[in-house]
Design a protein around this motif. Sequence first.
Motif, PDB file in Angstrom:
ATOM      1  N   ARG A 231       0.818  -1.211   0.000  1.00  0.00           N
ATOM      2  CA  ARG A 231       0.000   0.000   0.000  1.00  0.00           C
ATOM      3  C   ARG A 231       0.855   1.267   0.000  1.00  0.00           C
ATOM      4  O   ARG A 231       0.446   2.311  -0.523  1.00  0.00           O
ATOM      5  CB  ARG A 231      -0.913  -0.027   1.234  1.00  0.00           C
ATOM      6  CG  ARG A 231      -1.862   1.139   1.368  1.00  0.00           C
ATOM      7  CD  ARG A 231      -2.862   1.206   0.237  1.00  0.00           C
ATOM      8  NE  ARG A 231      -3.763   0.052   0.214  1.00  0.00           N
ATOM      9  CZ  ARG A 231      -4.677  -0.148  -0.740  1.00  0.00           C
ATOM     10  NH1 ARG A 231      -4.751   0.703  -1.759  1.00  0.00           N
ATOM     11  NH2 ARG A 231      -5.464  -1.204  -0.702  1.00  0.00           N
ATOM     12  N   GLU A 232       2.095   1.182   0.536  1.00  0.00           N
ATOM     13  CA  GLU A 232       2.927   2.374   0.678  1.00  0.00           C
ATOM     14  C   GLU A 232       4.239   2.294  -0.093  1.00  0.00           C
ATOM     15  O   GLU A 232       5.097   3.172   0.041  1.00  0.00           O
ATOM     16  CB  GLU A 232       3.211   2.611   2.164  1.00  0.00           C
ATOM     17  CG  GLU A 232       1.961   2.825   2.996  1.00  0.00           C
ATOM     18  CD  GLU A 232       2.257   2.868   4.483  1.00  0.00           C
ATOM     19  OE1 GLU A 232       3.450   2.966   4.853  1.00  0.00           O
ATOM     20  OE2 GLU A 232       1.308   2.792   5.279  1.00  0.00           O
ATOM     21  N   GLY A 233       4.425   1.230  -0.888  1.00  0.00           N
ATOM     22  CA  GLY A 233       5.668   1.120  -1.643  1.00  0.00           C
ATOM     23  C   GLY A 233       5.830  -0.284  -2.192  1.00  0.00           C
ATOM     24  O   GLY A 233       4.926  -1.126  -2.092  1.00  0.00           O
ATOM     25  N   THR A 234       6.982  -0.542  -2.776  1.00  0.00           N
ATOM     26  CA  THR A 234       7.274  -1.868  -3.314  1.00  0.00           C
ATOM     27  C   THR A 234       8.670  -2.294  -2.882  1.00  0.00           C
ATOM     28  O   THR A 234       9.520  -1.465  -2.545  1.00  0.00           O
ATOM     29  CB  THR A 234       7.209  -1.892  -4.858  1.00  0.00           C
ATOM     30  OG1 THR A 234       8.335  -1.208  -5.398  1.00  0.00           O
ATOM     31  CG2 THR A 234       5.917  -1.266  -5.367  1.00  0.00           C
ATOM     32  N   VAL A 235       8.900  -3.599  -2.907  1.00  0.00           N
ATOM     33  CA  VAL A 235      10.240  -4.136  -2.698  1.00  0.00           C
ATOM     34  C   VAL A 235      10.444  -5.230  -3.735  1.00  0.00           C
ATOM     35  O   VAL A 235       9.575  -6.088  -3.930  1.00  0.00           O
ATOM     36  CB  VAL A 235      10.444  -4.668  -1.259  1.00  0.00           C
ATOM     37  CG1 VAL A 235       9.444  -5.744  -0.890  1.00  0.00           C
ATOM     38  CG2 VAL A 235      11.871  -5.175  -1.065  1.00  0.00           C
ATOM     39  N   ALA A 236      11.571  -5.179  -4.436  1.00  0.00           N
ATOM     40  CA  ALA A 236      11.820  -6.089  -5.544  1.00  0.00           C
ATOM     41  C   ALA A 236      13.253  -6.563  -5.525  1.00  0.00           C
ATOM     42  O   ALA A 236      14.149  -5.887  -5.012  1.00  0.00           O
ATOM     43  CB  ALA A 236      11.515  -5.416  -6.889  1.00  0.00           C
ATOM     44  N   MET A 237      13.473  -7.731  -6.111  1.00  0.00           N
ATOM     45  CA  MET A 237      14.832  -8.234  -6.284  1.00  0.00           C
ATOM     46  C   MET A 237      15.581  -7.393  -7.300  1.00  0.00           C
ATOM     47  O   MET A 237      15.002  -6.954  -8.303  1.00  0.00           O
ATOM     48  CB  MET A 237      14.812  -9.677  -6.805  1.00  0.00           C
ATOM     49  CG  MET A 237      14.335 -10.688  -5.822  1.00  0.00           C
ATOM     50  SD  MET A 237      14.405 -12.336  -6.566  1.00  0.00           S
ATOM     51  CE  MET A 237      13.793 -13.304  -5.190  1.00  0.00           C
ATOM     52  N   ALA A 238      16.860  -7.194  -7.069  1.00  0.00           N
ATOM     53  CA  ALA A 238      17.732  -6.668  -8.105  1.00  0.00           C
ATOM     54  C   ALA A 238      18.120  -7.826  -9.020  1.00  0.00           C
ATOM     55  O   ALA A 238      17.900  -8.996  -8.695  1.00  0.00           O
ATOM     56  CB  ALA A 238      18.972  -6.042  -7.485  1.00  0.00           C
ATOM     57  N   GLU A 239      18.687  -7.519 -10.170  1.00  0.00           N
ATOM     58  CA  GLU A 239      19.154  -8.582 -11.054  1.00  0.00           C
ATOM     59  C   GLU A 239      20.220  -9.405 -10.332  1.00  0.00           C
ATOM     60  O   GLU A 239      21.090  -8.841  -9.648  1.00  0.00           O
ATOM     61  CB  GLU A 239      19.727  -8.012 -12.344  1.00  0.00           C
ATOM     62  CG  GLU A 239      18.678  -7.368 -13.235  1.00  0.00           C
ATOM     63  CD  GLU A 239      17.744  -8.362 -13.869  1.00  0.00           C
ATOM     64  OE1 GLU A 239      18.019  -9.577 -13.802  1.00  0.00           O
ATOM     65  OE2 GLU A 239      16.710  -7.939 -14.419  1.00  0.00           O
ATOM     66  N   PRO A 240      20.179 -10.738 -10.447  1.00  0.00           N
ATOM     67  CA  PRO A 240      21.103 -11.568  -9.674  1.00  0.00           C
ATOM     68  C   PRO A 240      22.525 -11.624 -10.206  1.00  0.00           C
ATOM     69  O   PRO A 240      23.392 -12.189  -9.558  1.00  0.00           O
ATOM     70  CB  PRO A 240      20.447 -12.953  -9.767  1.00  0.00           C
ATOM     71  CG  PRO A 240      19.727 -12.937 -11.082  1.00  0.00           C
ATOM     72  CD  PRO A 240      19.215 -11.524 -11.224  1.00  0.00           C
ATOM     73  N   ALA A 241      22.778 -11.055 -11.362  1.00  0.00           N
ATOM     74  CA  ALA A 241      24.117 -11.144 -11.936  1.00  0.00           C
ATOM     75  C   ALA A 241      25.148 -10.482 -11.028  1.00  0.00           C
ATOM     76  O   ALA A 241      24.889  -9.467 -10.386  1.00  0.00           O
ATOM     77  CB  ALA A 241      24.154 -10.500 -13.310  1.00  0.00           C
ATOM     78  N   GLN A 242      26.347 -11.039 -10.978  1.00  0.00           N
ATOM     79  CA  GLN A 242      27.422 -10.499 -10.160  1.00  0.00           C
ATOM     80  C   GLN A 242      28.195  -9.380 -10.859  1.00  0.00           C
ATOM     81  O   GLN A 242      28.774  -8.527 -10.208  1.00  0.00           O
ATOM     82  CB  GLN A 242      28.399 -11.629  -9.788  1.00  0.00           C
ATOM     83  CG  GLN A 242      27.759 -12.743  -8.987  1.00  0.00           C
ATOM     84  CD  GLN A 242      27.239 -12.251  -7.662  1.00  0.00           C
ATOM     85  OE1 GLN A 242      27.958 -11.591  -6.923  1.00  0.00           O
ATOM     86  NE2 GLN A 242      25.992 -12.562  -7.363  1.00  0.00           N
ATOM     87  N   VAL A 243      28.200  -9.385 -12.177  1.00  0.00           N
ATOM     88  CA  VAL A 243      28.957  -8.375 -12.923  1.00  0.00           C
ATOM     89  C   VAL A 243      28.109  -7.854 -14.083  1.00  0.00           C
ATOM     90  O   VAL A 243      27.160  -8.508 -14.531  1.00  0.00           O
ATOM     91  CB  VAL A 243      30.280  -8.949 -13.478  1.00  0.00           C
ATOM     92  CG1 VAL A 243      31.195  -9.387 -12.357  1.00  0.00           C
ATOM     93  CG2 VAL A 243      30.027 -10.110 -14.447  1.00  0.00           C
ATOM     94  N   ARG A 244      28.481  -6.664 -14.558  1.00  0.00           N
ATOM     95  CA  ARG A 244      27.880  -6.071 -15.745  1.00  0.00           C
ATOM     96  C   ARG A 244      29.005  -5.658 -16.690  1.00  0.00           C
ATOM     97  O   ARG A 244      29.911  -4.926 -16.287  1.00  0.00           O
ATOM     98  CB  ARG A 244      27.005  -4.882 -15.369  1.00  0.00           C
ATOM     99  CG  ARG A 244      25.704  -5.288 -14.701  1.00  0.00           C
ATOM    100  CD  ARG A 244      25.004  -4.116 -14.004  1.00  0.00           C
ATOM    101  NE  ARG A 244      23.674  -4.492 -13.546  1.00  0.00           N
ATOM    102  CZ  ARG A 244      23.440  -5.215 -12.453  1.00  0.00           C
ATOM    103  NH1 ARG A 244      24.456  -5.643 -11.730  1.00  0.00           N
ATOM    104  NH2 ARG A 244      22.209  -5.523 -12.094  1.00  0.00           N
ATOM    105  N   LEU A 245      28.929  -6.125 -17.912  1.00  0.00           N
ATOM    106  CA  LEU A 245      29.954  -5.837 -18.919  1.00  0.00           C
ATOM    107  C   LEU A 245      29.484  -4.691 -19.801  1.00  0.00           C
ATOM    108  O   LEU A 245      28.406  -4.769 -20.397  1.00  0.00           O
ATOM    109  CB  LEU A 245      30.219  -7.088 -19.767  1.00  0.00           C
ATOM    110  CG  LEU A 245      31.165  -6.909 -20.959  1.00  0.00           C
ATOM    111  CD1 LEU A 245      32.574  -6.576 -20.469  1.00  0.00           C
ATOM    112  CD2 LEU A 245      31.178  -8.164 -21.818  1.00  0.00           C
ATOM    113  N   GLY A 254      24.861 -11.006 -17.209  1.00  0.00           N
ATOM    114  CA  GLY A 254      24.865 -12.454 -17.375  1.00  0.00           C
ATOM    115  C   GLY A 254      23.842 -13.144 -16.485  1.00  0.00           C
ATOM    116  O   GLY A 254      23.534 -12.674 -15.385  1.00  0.00           O
ATOM    117  N   TYR A 255      23.300 -14.259 -16.952  1.00  0.00           N
ATOM    118  CA  TYR A 255      22.382 -15.091 -16.175  1.00  0.00           C
ATOM    119  C   TYR A 255      22.961 -16.489 -16.038  1.00  0.00           C
ATOM    120  O   TYR A 255      23.608 -17.001 -16.956  1.00  0.00           O
ATOM    121  CB  TYR A 255      21.005 -15.173 -16.851  1.00  0.00           C
ATOM    122  CG  TYR A 255      20.214 -13.896 -16.746  1.00  0.00           C
ATOM    123  CD1 TYR A 255      19.391 -13.654 -15.661  1.00  0.00           C
ATOM    124  CD2 TYR A 255      20.310 -12.918 -17.741  1.00  0.00           C
ATOM    125  CE1 TYR A 255      18.678 -12.475 -15.555  1.00  0.00           C
ATOM    126  CE2 TYR A 255      19.605 -11.732 -17.649  1.00  0.00           C
ATOM    127  CZ  TYR A 255      18.784 -11.523 -16.552  1.00  0.00           C
ATOM    128  OH  TYR A 255      18.081 -10.354 -16.442  1.00  0.00           O
TER     129      TYR A 255
END
Length: 318
Positions: A231-245, A254-255
């Motif tokens: 009702r007052e906001g959301t909570v979500a997972m971030a992308e599980p990847a450890q690195v970003r190229l 990467g997945y």
Amino acid sequence: MSLAVGVIGAGVMGGFHARLFADEISGARLVAVSDPDPGRAGASAYGAQVFAEGLPLIESDAVEAVLVAAPDTAHHDLVMAAIRLGKPVLCEKPLASTVAQCREIVEADAGRNLVSVGFMRRFDPAYREMKAALDAGRIGAPLLIHCLHRNREAPRWFDGSMIVANAMVHEIDICRWLLDTEYTSASLTQIGDAGDMLLAELHTDRGAVVSVEMFMNAAYGYHVHAEIVGREGTVAMAEPAQVRLRRGSAMQVGYSPDWIGRFADSYRLQDQAWVRACRSGRPCEDMATARDGLLATGYCQQLVEHLPAGGGPLAPRM
């Protein structure tokens, strides 16, 4: 003294658990592995004793606690054998193949608390942070959980009923745990002609709704995601990847190709918590119990029954 653990089944899951007990779980030592394939059992044993069958492993005086990663149809008999001998047992899902078999296990385990079920997402850091935010009231009353569960590739024989019982069962358990709720009804839509995608909407006894997209052949990798809308906001997972190229004016994430890569830490944390509970003689509050295993199997059975009609009522089967 460390806990002497025997692992039944040396396939992908059993082999992974065996390595954890041999190398990473403190307070435990791997003393036995069983599998009908002696080569596979030997490769996962790390010098521990090898058995061809699970029952002799359970009966061995060298084994104090048992992890069951055998084929689903063997779970009931193996778990019941561990209960009879008073040995703690962590059983990979499902607890058993039928509601009746799960109920028999629950009744045998009543007052003993020997049985745990491997719903490892309860130990995943992302899910645990989401639950902490929800329980602290940081997003207000929960209204909706969006879930997606995509596999890179599934066998051709992986049909609608298996999508529910072997994959969506994790969403069924984790959303019960996140919301502390039970389900009351569901609508189900099979998407496309391949039979590998399912959309479910589950209503709960606390008014929240759980939406689940299951896609068994997503091609790009293994991807699990969840977001709770409050009702007052959301909570979500971030992308599980450890690195970003970043390269060539683009960013690549990467997945993992499979569930073990994504949830390796969850399995480790779960197994560590189980060992700690076994050694202390006190149940781990976050571990899924035999009752949780029964409820998950019951909901899955009802959902599979509702597939042809596109949905129907749900109720806890105890």
